[in-house]
Design an enzyme around this catalytic site. Structure first.
Site, PDB file in Angstrom:
ATOM      1  N   VAL A  13      22.654  -3.047   4.786  1.00 14.26           N
ATOM      2  CA  VAL A  13      22.564  -0.973   5.227  1.00 14.26           C
ATOM      3  C   VAL A  13      23.723   0.121   5.725  1.00 14.26           C
ATOM      4  CG1 VAL A  13      20.844   0.993   5.014  1.00 14.26           C
ATOM      5  CG2 VAL A  13      19.720  -1.309   4.910  1.00 14.26           C
ATOM      6  N   LYS A 102      11.193   1.454   8.608  1.00 15.62           N
ATOM      7  CA  LYS A 102       9.985   1.665   7.724  1.00 15.62           C
ATOM      8  C   LYS A 102       9.084   0.709   8.956  1.00 15.62           C
ATOM      9  CE  LYS A 102      11.102  -2.032   5.745  1.00 15.62           C
ATOM     10  NZ  LYS A 102      12.284  -2.275   4.701  1.00 15.62           N
ATOM     11  N   GLU A 126      14.191   8.635   4.343  1.00 13.55           N
ATOM     12  CA  GLU A 126      14.612   8.501   3.221  1.00 13.55           C
ATOM     13  C   GLU A 126      14.985   7.387   2.848  1.00 13.55           C
ATOM     14  OE1 GLU A 126      13.364  11.146   0.527  1.00 13.55           O
ATOM     15  OE2 GLU A 126      13.098   9.098  -0.688  1.00 13.55           O
ATOM     16  N   VAL A 129      11.582   3.921   2.711  1.00 14.94           N
ATOM     17  CA  VAL A 129      10.558   3.706   1.228  1.00 14.94           C
ATOM     18  C   VAL A 129      10.820   3.832  -0.418  1.00 14.94           C
ATOM     19  CG1 VAL A 129       8.219   4.301  -0.350  1.00 14.94           C
ATOM     20  CG2 VAL A 129       8.733   4.314   2.842  1.00 14.94           C
ATOM     21  N   ASP A 198       5.431  -5.111   4.562  1.00 14.86           N
ATOM     22  CA  ASP A 198       6.747  -4.535   3.874  1.00 14.86           C
ATOM     23  C   ASP A 198       5.936  -3.114   3.557  1.00 14.86           C
ATOM     24  OD1 ASP A 198       9.905  -3.341   4.417  1.00 14.86           O
ATOM     25  OD2 ASP A 198       8.914  -3.592   2.233  1.00 14.86           O
ATOM     26  N   LYS A 202       5.446   0.732   4.394  1.00 11.53           N
ATOM     27  CA  LYS A 202       5.453   2.123   3.140  1.00 11.53           C
ATOM     28  C   LYS A 202       4.060   2.834   2.792  1.00 11.53           C
ATOM     29  CE  LYS A 202       9.703  -0.508   1.741  1.00 11.53           C
ATOM     30  NZ  LYS A 202      10.438  -1.319   0.759  1.00 11.53           N
TER      31      LYS A 202
END
Ligand code: NAP
Ligand code: HSE
Length: 434
Positions: A13, A102, A126, A129, A198, A202
């Protein structure tokens, strides 16, 4: 006016975020104002998919947060610690935070939200999720007028990718999981994906925003796809269903003191082929929001991966940057964007919830066995949609039952009575059905 960004993490990311900041051409002009000042990594020697000035990199994440040139802290390192402490340190220094994490928000959201409210800084998430799907901002803002009845969705890209390839190609679970890891979809420890944790993180975040109150993440009943058998995916297909890892938050009512009572859960689910979520395949996610008066709204798109997730991270940075440019760094928080809790929520006793079920029994192949199973369900007033015998690999019969909606406690009692019958050897699978 330039805005200094401190990036904690330069993995899947983080590298995606750095890529966007390094190529502002054709994007919103505000992207050009976002300047990467410092980047924290664990290993300075690790090869990176993006070339950055080596002077930007540091293994001292706390120093990145504290650097006066860093005005917005972007946490994309993952895990609980040191992520939690670094987020709290950024808030304490009056710096807004954008995170994709998350796990830390679902577990420490109350502490982080309280600190952020006290300091008057935003913590936006943002990307936490639905990857690239805008869903948190719509829940906070565009759908803010609604009473939300239910939020349900496929919100883990890795497991959806695995289930899709298993169903389409008959690919093996292990091989497809390895592909999902190589593609950057899976968590650092993929157990969080395949065991449902996970998705539970979320849905806790989604429920908190949809219903305006924090839900107890640890109390969410959670089942992953790691115990799912290919046989059940095949039988489900023959019966007209797709199997998906579904996360659901559904309003059950409210207590006398106004506490919202919610049924929140994560489990593999049989979806009828014509259900809008049944055709969501690969790494895609989709979230169905049902509310009054809007009705049903569906959000769909890539749920993991560098580009989609970075798209959501940078959107949050832009939101904060835009507010700072117009109103200055000490502007009051916009209550919709900041999304504080405004009521209490609790989870319902799961024995009181009602669901449709898919059950597979291993039984002796004897006359009357289907009748006995049907009678046990009937005695508990469990109505059946179908009861089918499949060819068994070994001796005996495989009998698959799909029930109509039934209270959980009643369903469990019927299963107990069926298991007590001498001709029934085992319950080999038990899944939820929509
Ligand atoms: P990743 O590829 O494992 O990257 C983590 C990065 O953080 C790495 O650059 C690592 O440094 C750095 N890091 C970890 N611990 C550190 C520490 N103590 N100090 C300094 N740097 C540290 O993870 P990712 O897939 O990008 O995921 C990051 C976060 O985004 C997670 O919270 C994840 O749940 C979330 N997320 C991921 C996706 C996705 O599709 N991957 C989608 C949505 C949300 P090194 O590179 O030196 O090891
Ligand atoms: N591991 C997560 C998934 C990343 O597969 O959905 C996106 O949050």
């Amino acid at each position: 006016m330039a805005i200094g960004i401190g990036l904690l993490g330069l993995g899947t990311v983080g590298a995606g975020v750095a890529q966007i900041l390094a190529s502002p051409e054709g994007r919103h002009p505000l992207v050009r104002e976002l300047v990467l000042r410092r980047v924290a990594v664990r290993d300075l020697n690790r090869p990176r998919p993006i070339e950055l000035d080596a002077a930007l990199l540091s293994t001292d994440a706390a120093a990145v947060v504290a650097d006066p040139a860093v005005e917005i802290v972007v946490e994309v390192m993952g895990g609980l610690e040191p992520a939690r402490s670094l987020i709290l340190a950024a808030i304490a220094a009056g710096k807004p935070v954008v995170t994709a994490n998350k796990a830390v928000i679902a577990r420490h959201g109350a502490e982080i939200a309280a600190a952020a409210a006290e300091k008057g800084v935003y913590v936006l998430m943002e990307a936490a999720v639905g990857g690239g799907i805008p869903i948190l901002e719509p829940l906070k803002q565009s759908l803010g007028a609604n009473r939300i009845e239910r939020v349900s969705g496929i919100i883990n890209g890795t497991t959806n990718y695995i289930l899709s390839r298993m169903a389409e190609e008959g690919a093996s679970y292990e091989a497809v999981l390895a592909d999902a890891q190589a593609l950057g979809y899976a968590e650092a420890d993929p157990a969080a994906d395949v065991q449902g944790g996970d998705a539970a993180d979320k849905i806790a975040i989604l429920a908190g925003l949809a219903y305006g109150g924090l839900v107890d993440r640890q109390a969410i009943p959670t089942e992953g796809i790691d115990q799912l058998q290919t046989r059940d995916i095949d039988y489900a297909r023959e019966l007209g269903f797709s199997v998906k890892l579904l996360a659901v938050a559904q309003r059950q009512g409210s207590d006398a003191d106004g506490t919202e009572v919610l049924d929140v859960r994560v489990h593999p689910t049989l979806l009828p082929k014509d259900h809008p979520l049944a055709g969501v395949n690969g790494v895609n996610n989709a979230i169905l929001v049902e509310g009054e008066p809007v009705g049903r709204v569906m959000f769909y798109g890539p749920g993991a991966g560098a580009g989609p997730t970075a798209s959501a991270v940078v959107a949050d940075i832009l939101n904060i940057a835009a507010i700072r440019q117009v109103a200055g760094p000490s502007a009051q928080l916009d209550p919709l964007l900041a999304a504080g809790s405004w009521r209490r929520c609790r989870l319902v006793d799961s024995d009181l919830t009602q669901h449709r079920n898919y059950v597979r029994f291993q039984a002796a192949d004897l006359p009357g066995v289907i009748g006995h199973i049907g009678s046990c369900f009937g005695a508990e007033e469990v109505s059946l949609q179908s009861i089918v015998q499949f060819e068994s690999e070994g001796p005996g019969a495989e009998i698959v039952v799909i029930t109509h909606a039934v209270e959980e406690a009643r369903f469990r009692r019927a299963l107990g009575a069926i298991l007590a019958r001498p001709e029934v050897e085992a319950i080999t699978s038990c899944l939820r059905t929509l």
